[in-house]
Design an enzyme around this catalytic site. Structure first.
Site, short mmCIF file in Angstrom:
data_model
loop_
_atom_site.label_atom_id
_atom_site.label_comp_id
_atom_site.label_asym_id
_atom_site.label_seq_id
_atom_site.Cartn_x
_atom_site.Cartn_y
_atom_site.Cartn_z
N ASP A 1 20.78 -2.32 -22.20
CA ASP A 1 20.83 -0.88 -21.92
C ASP A 1 22.25 -0.34 -21.83
O ASP A 1 22.45 0.85 -21.67
CB ASP A 1 20.07 -0.59 -20.62
CG ASP A 1 19.73 0.88 -20.45
OD1 ASP A 1 19.39 1.54 -21.45
OD2 ASP A 1 19.81 1.39 -19.31
N GLN B 1 15.63 1.76 -28.58
CA GLN B 1 15.54 2.75 -27.50
C GLN B 1 15.75 4.15 -28.05
O GLN B 1 16.66 4.36 -28.85
CB GLN B 1 16.58 2.49 -26.42
CG GLN B 1 16.50 3.49 -25.25
CD GLN B 1 17.61 3.29 -24.22
OE1 GLN B 1 18.57 4.04 -24.17
NE2 GLN B 1 17.48 2.25 -23.39
N SER C 1 17.98 7.71 -20.97
CA SER C 1 17.06 6.84 -21.69
C SER C 1 15.63 7.37 -21.55
O SER C 1 15.22 7.77 -20.46
CB SER C 1 17.13 5.41 -21.14
OG SER C 1 18.44 4.90 -21.24
#
Length: 313
Positions: free
Chosen positions: A231, A305, A255
């Protein structure tokens, strides 16, 4: 504003991932609309974990991903029919709300299925009755089968690159100083570190990563830290394509979802390369894709993502 952690950054990360088992419990959560005041309930195995201190008080998404992996894996550990332990091979989650880094998080694990080869778990990360992240994970026992992979990009080795920590430590800015002191994973960008405005460029980049200390031989722990590290830079190729630095005051990133496929076991206390790209950005959203390679070129994981990348003003 939250002070930097008192623990060594690696000790701090390991402590955050050392969840406390609370047993089978019923958790009440707010209604999806948050307007009616109604409460729903989730029943499952519950684990509790603390959060890492953050400068602006908002929980790091990678931390919650990693804690969900630990909680789900702990619930699968007892499933062993003699063919070997079941290891995580995929996760798919949605970030629903920001979390408060000063408060603990409860992880409710629902056992969806334990089949002959696969186990599936749903995990809800909750804080004060609100779901922060909802994730489904799948685990598989060892198996033989077809095997191929894409090659690792030919990029400079990490020993040839400066650490992001060294670069950030020389910048007189609270966030740069906090990141340099508190980050448990050493990052080394192959391309120039994306701090301020730049000319628009390719929507690809590569980053070497490593935890700079030997860690236990725990497959679940290494998988969780891979998810944690995934991430860090996943939305950067979107910004690089448009010449936007992380320090741009107009930028509002967040996100939205996160998927990850674990192909082969790897260690995070050895260098691994995160090769990143962005195939598309539109409607204030951008898609980041990544491949994680071990230092020997083994493909460890693939990540995707979609994030919100809005520019205000």
């Amino acid at each position: 504003m939250t002070d930097a952690p008192l623990l060594d950054p690696i000790d701090d990360l390991l402590d955050v991932l050392d969840l406390t088992y609370e047993g089978p419990t019923t958790i009440e959560v707010a209604s999806p609309t948050e307007a009616t005041g109604d409460l729903g309930t989730y029943v499952g195995e519950v684990y509790t974990g603390r959060s890492q201190p953050q400068l602006y008080g908002r929980v790091f998404g990678g931390q919650v991903l990693a804690q969900c992996v630990m909680a789900a894996g702990r619930s699968v550990a007892a499933v062993d029919d003699g063919d070997g332990p079941r290891h995580i091979h995929s996760l798919h989650g949605y970030f629903l709300r920001p979390g408060d880094a000063s408060k603990s998080i409860q992880f409710v694990v629902e056992g969806m299925r334990d089949g002959r080869s696969f186990s599936a778990r749903r995990v809800h990360a909750t804080q004060e009755g609100r779901i922060l992240l909802s994730m489904i994970t799948s685990f598989q026992e060892p198996a033989e089968g077809l095997d191929h992979q894409i090659p690792m990009p030919d990029v400079p080795r990490p020993e040839e690159l400066r650490s992001d920590r060294e670069i950030l430590a020389r910048i007189d800015h609270p966030y740069a100083q906090h990141t340099a002191r508190s980050r448990a994973v050493d990052l080394r960008h192959v391309e120039r570190l994306l701090l301020g405005p730049a000319d628009p460029g390719p929507s690809e980049q590569s980053v070497w990563m490593r935890v700079e200390r030997p860690l236990p031989d725990d497959h679940l722990l290494h998988a969780a830290i891979l998810a944690y590290a995934s991430d860090y830079t996943l939305l950067e190729p979107i910004l690089r394509r448009h010449g936007i630095g992380w320090g741009d005051p107009r930028l509002r990133p967040a996100s939205l979802d996160h998927s990850m496929w674990f192909h082969r076991p790897g260690r995070v206390d050895d260098w691994f390369l995160y090769s990143l790209s962005s195939p598309s950005a539109e409607s204030g959203r951008g898609l980041g894709m990544g491949h994680m390679f071990g230092s020997d070129g083994t493909l460890l994981a693939t990540v995707g993502q979609e994030g919100m990348v809005r520019l205000k003003g």
